[in-house]
Enzyme design. Sequence first.
Site, short mmCIF file in Angstrom:
data_model
loop_
_atom_site.label_atom_id
_atom_site.label_comp_id
_atom_site.label_asym_id
_atom_site.label_seq_id
_atom_site.Cartn_x
_atom_site.Cartn_y
_atom_site.Cartn_z
N ILE A 80 44.51 68.98 35.05
CA ILE A 80 44.57 70.10 36.47
C ILE A 80 43.46 69.69 37.20
O ILE A 80 42.34 69.46 36.81
CB ILE A 80 44.66 71.58 36.00
CG1 ILE A 80 45.15 72.24 37.38
CG2 ILE A 80 43.47 71.87 35.20
CD1 ILE A 80 45.42 73.64 37.13
N VAL A 130 42.28 70.34 41.70
CA VAL A 130 42.40 70.71 42.95
C VAL A 130 41.51 70.02 44.01
O VAL A 130 40.26 69.90 43.38
CB VAL A 130 42.50 72.15 43.16
CG1 VAL A 130 42.64 72.77 44.64
CG2 VAL A 130 43.41 72.84 42.40
N ARG A 187 41.45 78.66 46.95
CA ARG A 187 42.53 79.29 47.61
C ARG A 187 43.97 79.65 46.74
O ARG A 187 44.77 79.89 47.13
CB ARG A 187 43.27 78.16 48.70
CG ARG A 187 42.23 77.77 49.54
CD ARG A 187 42.93 76.59 50.65
NE ARG A 187 41.72 75.83 51.62
CZ ARG A 187 42.16 75.14 52.41
NH1 ARG A 187 43.42 74.98 52.92
NH2 ARG A 187 41.25 74.85 53.17
N GLY A 188 43.55 79.42 45.47
CA GLY A 188 44.54 79.99 44.48
C GLY A 188 45.39 78.89 44.05
O GLY A 188 46.24 79.30 43.25
N LEU A 189 45.17 77.64 44.40
CA LEU A 189 46.07 76.74 43.92
C LEU A 189 45.94 76.39 42.15
O LEU A 189 46.86 76.20 41.49
CB LEU A 189 45.64 75.51 44.59
CG LEU A 189 46.18 75.28 46.15
CD1 LEU A 189 45.90 74.05 46.69
CD2 LEU A 189 47.39 75.91 46.42
N GLY A 190 44.78 76.60 41.95
CA GLY A 190 44.60 76.22 40.22
C GLY A 190 45.31 77.38 39.63
O GLY A 190 46.01 77.38 38.64
N GLU A 222 41.38 72.15 27.12
CA GLU A 222 40.10 71.90 26.65
C GLU A 222 39.67 71.99 28.07
O GLU A 222 40.06 71.36 29.09
CB GLU A 222 39.71 70.53 26.48
CG GLU A 222 40.23 70.35 24.85
CD GLU A 222 41.53 69.88 24.63
OE1 GLU A 222 42.03 69.14 25.60
OE2 GLU A 222 42.17 69.57 23.61
N ASN A 262 31.84 73.13 33.24
CA ASN A 262 32.66 73.77 34.40
C ASN A 262 32.87 75.33 34.04
O ASN A 262 34.16 75.76 33.75
CB ASN A 262 33.74 72.90 34.21
CG ASN A 262 34.66 73.11 35.51
OD1 ASN A 262 34.55 73.81 36.40
ND2 ASN A 262 35.69 72.09 35.56
N TYR A 276 40.26 80.35 33.97
CA TYR A 276 41.14 80.68 32.75
C TYR A 276 41.04 81.73 32.04
O TYR A 276 42.12 82.29 31.40
CB TYR A 276 40.78 79.43 31.71
CG TYR A 276 40.87 77.98 32.10
CD1 TYR A 276 42.05 77.71 33.17
CD2 TYR A 276 39.90 76.99 31.92
CE1 TYR A 276 42.21 76.40 33.78
CE2 TYR A 276 40.28 75.82 32.48
CZ TYR A 276 40.97 75.44 33.63
OH TYR A 276 41.29 74.35 34.04
#
Length: 192
Positions: free
Chosen positions: A111, A113, A120-123, A145, A150, A157
């Site tokens: 994943i 962005v 902006r809420g995309l993830g 993972e 990060n 998550y």
Amino acid sequence: MLRKFKEYFHKLTTNHDQHRQQVMTIDQHIVQVGATGYYFSRALITDVPEMLAIERAVYAGKTPWDENAFKTELRRQSGRFYVVMRHEDRLVAFCGCAFDDRRQDAHITNIAVHPEFQGRGLGHFLMREMIKRAQRLAYRTVTLEVRYSNVDAQQLYLELGFEKSGIKKRYYFGDHEDAIDMTYRLPVMAND
């Protein structure tokens, strides 16, 4: 007796395949995330160069996955689901997931962005889409993972309901950074 079993098994697997195909279909191509509309679709081989560009922007010029890895994933006929989001014809985010019927697990493989579109809420949107599909397949878990360093992704998550479930030492190629295993446990539901 054997013929009846074969007919039953064929019907069962055909129904499962049809249901899975419905779950992996994107009905609405324009989605609203915040105040902005994005074009949301399945990833195609032609998207790979832009996916690699996003990786370079996110990972300081590096690409954790190379062109062949993405193309191999996108060519797989079953078990993989990759999506992209575009804004004004520019690919700004993507997500991939491996759906394993045997383990009843949807594993987020990738994943990203683009930094200009982070926050902006995309993830969040992409992760919720994969979780929804896993729920519709009556899976038990969604797993992934994440790099130990990060913390922004880990926070996302955790906010979505994932829990830290382990550590993979020296997991990442190149720098050998540790990975944190994270698991989202899906509520048991009846099939739709």
